[in-house]
Design a protein around this motif. Structure first.
Motif, PDB file in Angstrom:
ATOM      1  N   VAL A 201      -6.632 -20.305  87.111  1.00 23.39           N
ATOM      2  CA  VAL A 201      -7.572 -19.360  87.709  1.00 23.39           C
ATOM      3  C   VAL A 201      -8.296 -18.572  86.620  1.00 23.39           C
ATOM      4  N   ARG A 202      -9.590 -18.406  86.802  1.00 19.44           N
ATOM      5  CA  ARG A 202     -10.381 -17.600  85.872  1.00 19.44           C
ATOM      6  C   ARG A 202     -10.045 -16.117  86.038  1.00 19.44           C
ATOM      7  N   PRO A 203     -10.253 -15.319  85.001  1.00 18.81           N
ATOM      8  CA  PRO A 203     -10.086 -13.871  85.163  1.00 18.81           C
ATOM      9  C   PRO A 203     -10.953 -13.352  86.309  1.00 18.81           C
ATOM     10  N   GLY A 204     -10.343 -12.531  87.153  1.00 16.22           N
ATOM     11  CA  GLY A 204     -11.035 -12.026  88.332  1.00 16.22           C
ATOM     12  C   GLY A 204     -10.931 -12.946  89.532  1.00 16.22           C
ATOM     13  N   GLY A 205     -10.349 -14.146  89.335  1.00 11.15           N
ATOM     14  CA  GLY A 205     -10.193 -15.090  90.433  1.00 11.15           C
ATOM     15  C   GLY A 205      -9.041 -14.728  91.344  1.00 11.15           C
ATOM     16  N   ARG A 206      -8.923 -15.479  92.448  1.00 13.43           N
ATOM     17  CA  ARG A 206      -7.951 -15.112  93.481  1.00 13.43           C
ATOM     18  C   ARG A 206      -7.064 -16.280  93.870  1.00 13.43           C
ATOM     19  N   LEU A 207      -6.007 -15.931  94.561  1.00 14.82           N
ATOM     20  CA  LEU A 207      -4.994 -16.906  94.982  1.00 14.82           C
ATOM     21  C   LEU A 207      -4.550 -16.571  96.395  1.00 14.82           C
ATOM     22  N   ALA A 208      -4.343 -17.603  97.214  1.00 16.58           N
ATOM     23  CA  ALA A 208      -3.817 -17.429  98.578  1.00 16.58           C
ATOM     24  C   ALA A 208      -2.878 -18.597  98.865  1.00 16.58           C
ATOM     25  N   ILE A 209      -1.588 -18.307  98.920  1.00 15.82           N
ATOM     26  CA  ILE A 209      -0.576 -19.349  99.118  1.00 15.82           C
ATOM     27  C   ILE A 209       0.213 -19.062 100.389  1.00 15.82           C
ATOM     28  N   ALA A 210       0.232 -20.034 101.295  1.00 15.04           N
ATOM     29  CA  ALA A 210       1.006 -19.938 102.534  1.00 15.04           C
ATOM     30  C   ALA A 210       2.185 -20.897 102.455  1.00 15.04           C
ATOM     31  N   ASP A 211       3.374 -20.381 102.754  1.00  9.66           N
ATOM     32  CA  ASP A 211       4.538 -21.258 102.686  1.00  9.66           C
ATOM     33  C   ASP A 211       5.680 -20.704 103.518  1.00  9.66           C
ATOM     34  N   LEU A 212       6.728 -21.524 103.646  1.00  7.87           N
ATOM     35  CA  LEU A 212       7.840 -21.195 104.531  1.00  7.87           C
ATOM     36  C   LEU A 212       8.871 -20.298 103.870  1.00  7.87           C
ATOM     37  N   TRP A 213       9.015 -20.398 102.560  1.00  9.39           N
ATOM     38  CA  TRP A 213       9.953 -19.515 101.869  1.00  9.39           C
ATOM     39  C   TRP A 213       9.482 -19.265 100.434  1.00  9.39           C
ATOM     40  N   ASP A 214      10.183 -18.367  99.757  1.00  8.10           N
ATOM     41  CA  ASP A 214       9.889 -17.954  98.372  1.00  8.10           C
ATOM     42  C   ASP A 214       8.635 -17.092  98.239  1.00  8.10           C
ATOM     43  N   ILE A 215       8.031 -16.671  99.351  1.00 10.53           N
ATOM     44  CA  ILE A 215       6.809 -15.880  99.236  1.00 10.53           C
ATOM     45  C   ILE A 215       7.080 -14.553  98.516  1.00 10.53           C
ATOM     46  N   ARG A 216       8.194 -13.902  98.826  1.00  5.35           N
ATOM     47  CA  ARG A 216       8.518 -12.659  98.121  1.00  5.35           C
ATOM     48  C   ARG A 216       8.731 -12.931  96.636  1.00  5.35           C
ATOM     49  N   HIS A 217       9.352 -14.052  96.310  1.00  3.73           N
ATOM     50  CA  HIS A 217       9.532 -14.417  94.904  1.00  3.73           C
ATOM     51  C   HIS A 217       8.186 -14.676  94.232  1.00  3.73           C
ATOM     52  N   HIS A 218       7.284 -15.340  94.964  1.00  4.02           N
ATOM     53  CA  HIS A 218       5.940 -15.563  94.414  1.00  4.02           C
ATOM     54  C   HIS A 218       5.255 -14.226  94.133  1.00  4.02           C
ATOM     55  N   ALA A 219       5.369 -13.287  95.072  1.00  2.16           N
ATOM     56  CA  ALA A 219       4.741 -11.979  94.885  1.00  2.16           C
ATOM     57  C   ALA A 219       5.323 -11.274  93.663  1.00  2.16           C
ATOM     58  N   ALA A 220       6.653 -11.329  93.511  1.00  2.00           N
ATOM     59  CA  ALA A 220       7.297 -10.688  92.360  1.00  2.00           C
ATOM     60  C   ALA A 220       6.853 -11.342  91.051  1.00  2.00           C
ATOM     61  N   GLN A 221       6.746 -12.666  91.052  1.00  2.32           N
ATOM     62  CA  GLN A 221       6.321 -13.375  89.848  1.00  2.32           C
ATOM     63  C   GLN A 221       4.893 -13.001  89.458  1.00  2.32           C
ATOM     64  N   LEU A 222       4.023 -12.899  90.440  1.00  6.57           N
ATOM     65  CA  LEU A 222       2.638 -12.530  90.152  1.00  6.57           C
ATOM     66  C   LEU A 222       2.553 -11.107  89.599  1.00  6.57           C
ATOM     67  N   ARG A 223       3.347 -10.207  90.148  1.00  6.61           N
ATOM     68  CA  ARG A 223       3.364  -8.838  89.616  1.00  6.61           C
ATOM     69  C   ARG A 223       3.882  -8.829  88.176  1.00  6.61           C
ATOM     70  N   GLU A 224       4.880  -9.666  87.899  1.00  7.00           N
ATOM     71  CA  GLU A 224       5.455  -9.735  86.555  1.00  7.00           C
ATOM     72  C   GLU A 224       4.416 -10.119  85.506  1.00  7.00           C
ATOM     73  N   ILE A 225       3.477 -11.005  85.891  1.00  5.29           N
ATOM     74  CA  ILE A 225       2.480 -11.460  84.922  1.00  5.29           C
ATOM     75  C   ILE A 225       1.184 -10.653  85.005  1.00  5.29           C
ATOM     76  N   GLY A 226       1.242  -9.541  85.748  1.00  2.00           N
ATOM     77  CA  GLY A 226       0.151  -8.587  85.710  1.00  2.00           C
ATOM     78  C   GLY A 226      -0.974  -8.779  86.699  1.00  2.00           C
ATOM     79  N   TRP A 227      -0.772  -9.621  87.719  1.00  2.13           N
ATOM     80  CA  TRP A 227      -1.830  -9.800  88.717  1.00  2.13           C
ATOM     81  C   TRP A 227      -1.963  -8.536  89.564  1.00  2.13           C
ATOM     82  N   ARG A 228      -3.150  -8.323  90.100  1.00  3.48           N
ATOM     83  CA  ARG A 228      -3.474  -7.130  90.872  1.00  3.48           C
ATOM     84  C   ARG A 228      -3.508  -7.431  92.376  1.00  3.48           C
ATOM     85  N   ASP A 229      -3.443  -6.368  93.160  1.00  5.20           N
ATOM     86  CA  ASP A 229      -3.595  -6.456  94.621  1.00  5.20           C
ATOM     87  C   ASP A 229      -2.688  -7.521  95.232  1.00  5.20           C
ATOM     88  N   VAL A 230      -1.459  -7.581  94.752  1.00  4.17           N
ATOM     89  CA  VAL A 230      -0.507  -8.574  95.263  1.00  4.17           C
ATOM     90  C   VAL A 230      -0.012  -8.108  96.634  1.00  4.17           C
TER      91      VAL A 230
END
Length: 257
Positions: A201-230
């Motif tokens: 993803v380019r800087p300023g780009g976005r992500l939208a992932i739908a899934d059955l599990w691990d969504i909270r883990h995905h959110a935590a991982q994105l926060r860890e690497i500095g993504w915004r508006d998680v």
């Protein structure tokens, strides 16, 4: 540029198969087992009630009705409900129409083609390994659906692994994924897939992932690497695959600029 209305964008001409796990048992065999099981329960319930065994008969009838309701909901959502859920997700992304979008685990192209309709001056890229996670999953089926939807000129389809995407760093504006990352067998593999999504993803780009599990883990991982508006949320009954206890959730985030 005129935006598609929800009614226009929900309509689809392609055949997107049935979602599920068909690695060992094909859909026809699974449906046959369900039919035999439901018939046996109905017969047992009828016999039990006729013999005055009211509790046993009622329990069997309730179980039979519950199974039939679950099957009906599953069928509705895999053939219709998921399209409406994803139209809302795409609405929320508010695409300009000139972006490059990646669909990780695109399958037969349900989300890929829906996104491509919104990208008259952009590109939608699908990546998949074409495993039996839905019926008839293949690159040829995806291209056939793109032709039926009139978006063949806007898409690319690649055979590739989500944990090692065949794309350059910072090469797409948006990454989407629907019920795909959970098919990776290990937690480490799912983390690598999300890291790959973040990489392309380019800087300023976005992500939208739908899934059955691990969504909270995905959110935590994105926060860890500095993504915004998680943010993450439940997508509701149109993305239930087995009831509310197996509901689909969505995580969205923005890459720092």
């Amino acid at each position: 540029m005129r935006r598609l209305t929800t009614a226009e964008s929900v309509k689809h001409r392609g055949d997107y198969g049935v979602d599920g796990s068909f690695h060992r048992v094909p859909l026809g065999a699974q449906l046959a087992v369900l039919a035999v099981s439901c018939t046996a329960l109905a017969v047992y319930a009828g016999i039990a009630l006729a013999r005055g065994q009211h509790v046993a008969g009622a329990v069997a009838a309730v179980i039979d009705a519950f199974i039939l309701a679950q099957v009906a909901l599953y069928w509705h959502n895999t053939r219709s409900g998921k399209f409406r859920a994803w139209e809302r997700i795409l609405d929320d992304l508010a695409l300009r129409g000139d972006e490059t979008l990646l669909d990780m685990g695109c399958g037969r192209g349900a989300v890929l083609c829906a996104a491509a309709k919104r990208l008259p001056h952009g590109r939608a890229i699908g990546v998949d390994l074409w495993q039996a996670d839905q019926t008839g999953n293949s690159a040829d089926a995806t291209w056939a659906n793109a032709a039926l939807e009139g978006v063949s000129d806007r898409i690319e389809v690649h055979t590739g692994d989500m944990t090692a995407l065949p794309l350059a760093d910072a090469s797409v504006d948006v990454v989407v994924s629907s019920l795909a990352i959970h098919n990776i067998g290990s937690g480490d593999g799912r983390r690598r897939a999300l890291a790959e999504a973040a990489r392309v993803v380019r800087p300023g780009g976005r992500l939208a992932i739908a899934d059955l599990w691990d969504i909270r883990h995905h959110a935590a991982q994105l926060r860890e690497i500095g993504w915004r508006d998680v943010k993450w949320r439940n997508l509701g009954w149109r993305m239930w695959y087995g009831g509310p206890w197996t509901s689909t959730r969505l995580v969205t985030a923005t890459k720092p600029g």
